[in-house]
Design an enzyme around this catalytic site. Structure first.
Site, PDB file in Angstrom:
ATOM      1  N   SER A 124       0.837  -1.202   0.000  1.00 13.56           N
ATOM      2  CA  SER A 124       0.000   0.000   0.000  1.00 13.56           C
ATOM      3  C   SER A 124       0.867   1.244   0.000  1.00 13.56           C
ATOM      4  CB  SER A 124      -0.861  -0.023   1.269  1.00 13.56           C
ATOM      5  OG  SER A 124      -1.451   1.240   1.483  1.00 13.56           O
ATOM      6  N   TYR A 148      -1.707  -0.928  10.964  1.00 14.37           N
ATOM      7  CA  TYR A 148      -1.990  -1.467   9.624  1.00 14.37           C
ATOM      8  C   TYR A 148      -0.804  -1.196   8.696  1.00 14.37           C
ATOM      9  CZ  TYR A 148      -3.632  -1.510   4.808  1.00 14.37           C
ATOM     10  OH  TYR A 148      -3.721  -1.733   3.453  1.00 14.37           O
ATOM     11  N   LYS A 152       2.323  -3.698   6.649  1.00 15.66           N
ATOM     12  CA  LYS A 152       2.768  -3.687   5.249  1.00 15.66           C
ATOM     13  C   LYS A 152       4.281  -3.467   5.182  1.00 15.66           C
ATOM     14  CE  LYS A 152      -1.351  -4.227   3.404  1.00 15.66           C
ATOM     15  NZ  LYS A 152      -1.737  -5.562   2.946  1.00 15.66           N
TER      16      LYS A 152
END
Ligand code: NAD
Ligand code: UD1
Length: 334
Positions: A124, A148, A152
């Site tokens: 992302s 979050y 990644k």
């Protein structure tokens, strides 16, 4: 040989399954349906006229993954399965690290055991952290401002180390910018449970009459109209990027980060205006305070995707809004 799609019943995964099937690939989905519906599988079949094999399993179960790899000859994996809500990740970080990071490790261990070492991973733009707004290049520093985003960053690092240790691995770390829109058939799209966090799903619910008005998070950013600017891309363009990435990793060892974005930014008010055009009505909005963790601008430098993968986004903002509205209307009718 088949392609295994983890999280293939989700928003981006389902669109990618359609592209893979249209290309003539055999597709196997593993999804625990924690954030998707089994109905999606039927819709994929309706659109493509082809069937997929589905395993309703969790990628945290190595035993379940071993079964899948034993039952099928799998040449590559497209790895979407993960939790993705930023706010929730702050409340339950353990769930996010376990599901996203441990899930990826389970998957890699089973892939290695079965000699399958080609992967396209859903990363992302969030890995650019608070950043400068861009246009971000893949060699810019990575960081994260929430759990979050940190999953990644961590997964990208793990996959990079795995690929560095064994040249049989070929991995694309695909850094998505802001995917929106839906399949033009109106059969697949994004349908979050509860009140949507992201802009376009929120606007869609205002257009459908489920929510009263859009809250515009801040109009005092250093952008042309003061509202946040993002690099929105059509989910079908994004899905096509995965096909190109799989072709690339087939012949290129190592882990390679690649931005998937258009390189063009639109403000919140520009997206709202495009959506009004798509749905043919005025959409009420109010200016609300800035949302914590937001940046003024976040845009991709898409040059590497074009150079390495031969991919560039083709679908414009008006079509993105048209397809989102087409899907929202179908949902409204039930
Ligand atoms: P989604 O929630 O619609 O799809 C994810 C799918 O994975 C769901 O079907 C869910 O049921 C499944 N899943 C989750 N954990 C699982 C597990 N442990 N085992 C098996 N299945 C599991 O999300 P999406 O928008 O399609 O995103 C797909 C991926 O792309 C995610 O990894 C997300 O972080 C990443 N991503 C999404 C966006 C975005 O804006 N949508 C942006 C950047 C990156
Ligand atoms: C958000 C996440 C990001 C994640 C991405 C997935 C945050 C802080 N960031 O990105 O980590 O990778 O989703 O798609 O949650 N906006 C409004 N009103 C709304 C919703 C959004 O004005 O109701 C504005 C935002 O301030 C932003 C723009 O719209 O300027 C886009 O927001 P959103 O769709 O949530 O995406 P991101 O913030 O880019």
């Amino acid at each position: 040989m088949a392609i295994l799609v983890t999280g293939g019943a989700g928003y981006i995964g389902s669109h990618t399954c359609v592209e893979l099937l249209n290309k003539g690939e055999e597709v196997i989905i593993v999804d625990n349906f924690s954030n998707s519906s089994p109905d999606v599988i039927k819709k994929i079949g309706q659109i493509t006229g082809k069937s997929v094999t589905v395993y309703s399993d969790d990628i945290l179960s190595e035993a379940a993954l071993h079964n899948i790899f034993t039952a099928h000859k799998i040449s590559a994996v497209v790895h979407f399965a993960g939790l993705k809500a930023v706010g929730e990740s702050v409340r339950v970080p353990m769930d996010y690290y376990y599901n996203n990071v441990s899930g990826t490790l389970c998957l890699c261990r089973v892939m290695a055991a079965h000699g399958c070492k080609k992967m396209a991973f859903s990363s992302s733009a969030t890995v650019y952290g608070a950043g400068t707004g861009g246009p971000f290049r893949e060699d810019d520093a990575v960081s994260a401002i929430n759990p979050y985003g940190m999953t990644k960053v961590m997964i990208e690092r793990i996959l990079t180390d795995i690929a560095a240790a064994d040249p049989k691995w070929g991995i694309a770390l695909l850094r998505y910018f802001n995917p929106i829109g839906a399949h033009p058939s109106g059969l697949l799209g994004e349908d979050p449970t509860g009140i949507p966090n992201n802009l376009v799903p929120y606007i869609a619910q205002v257009a459908s009459g489920k929510l009263a008005r859009v809250q515009v998070y801040g109009d005092d950013y250093e952008t042309p109209d003061g509202t946040g600017v993002r690099d929105y891309l059509h989910v079908s363009d994004l899905a096509a990027g995965h096909i190109k990435a799989l072709e690339y990793v087939e012949n290129h060892p190592g882990a390679e980060a690649v931005n998937l974005g258009t390189g063009t930014g639109y403000s919140v008010l520009e997206v709202l205006a495009a959506y009004e055009k798509a749905c043919g009505k005025k959409l009420p909005y109010v200016i609300a305070p800035r949302r914590e963790g937001d940046t003024a601008v976040c845009c991709a430098d898409p040059a590497k995707a074009k150079r390495l993968l031969g991919w560039e986004a083709a679908i414009g903002l008006d079509e993105m809004c048209r397809d989102s509205w087409n899907y929202a209307k179908k949902l409204q009718k039930g």
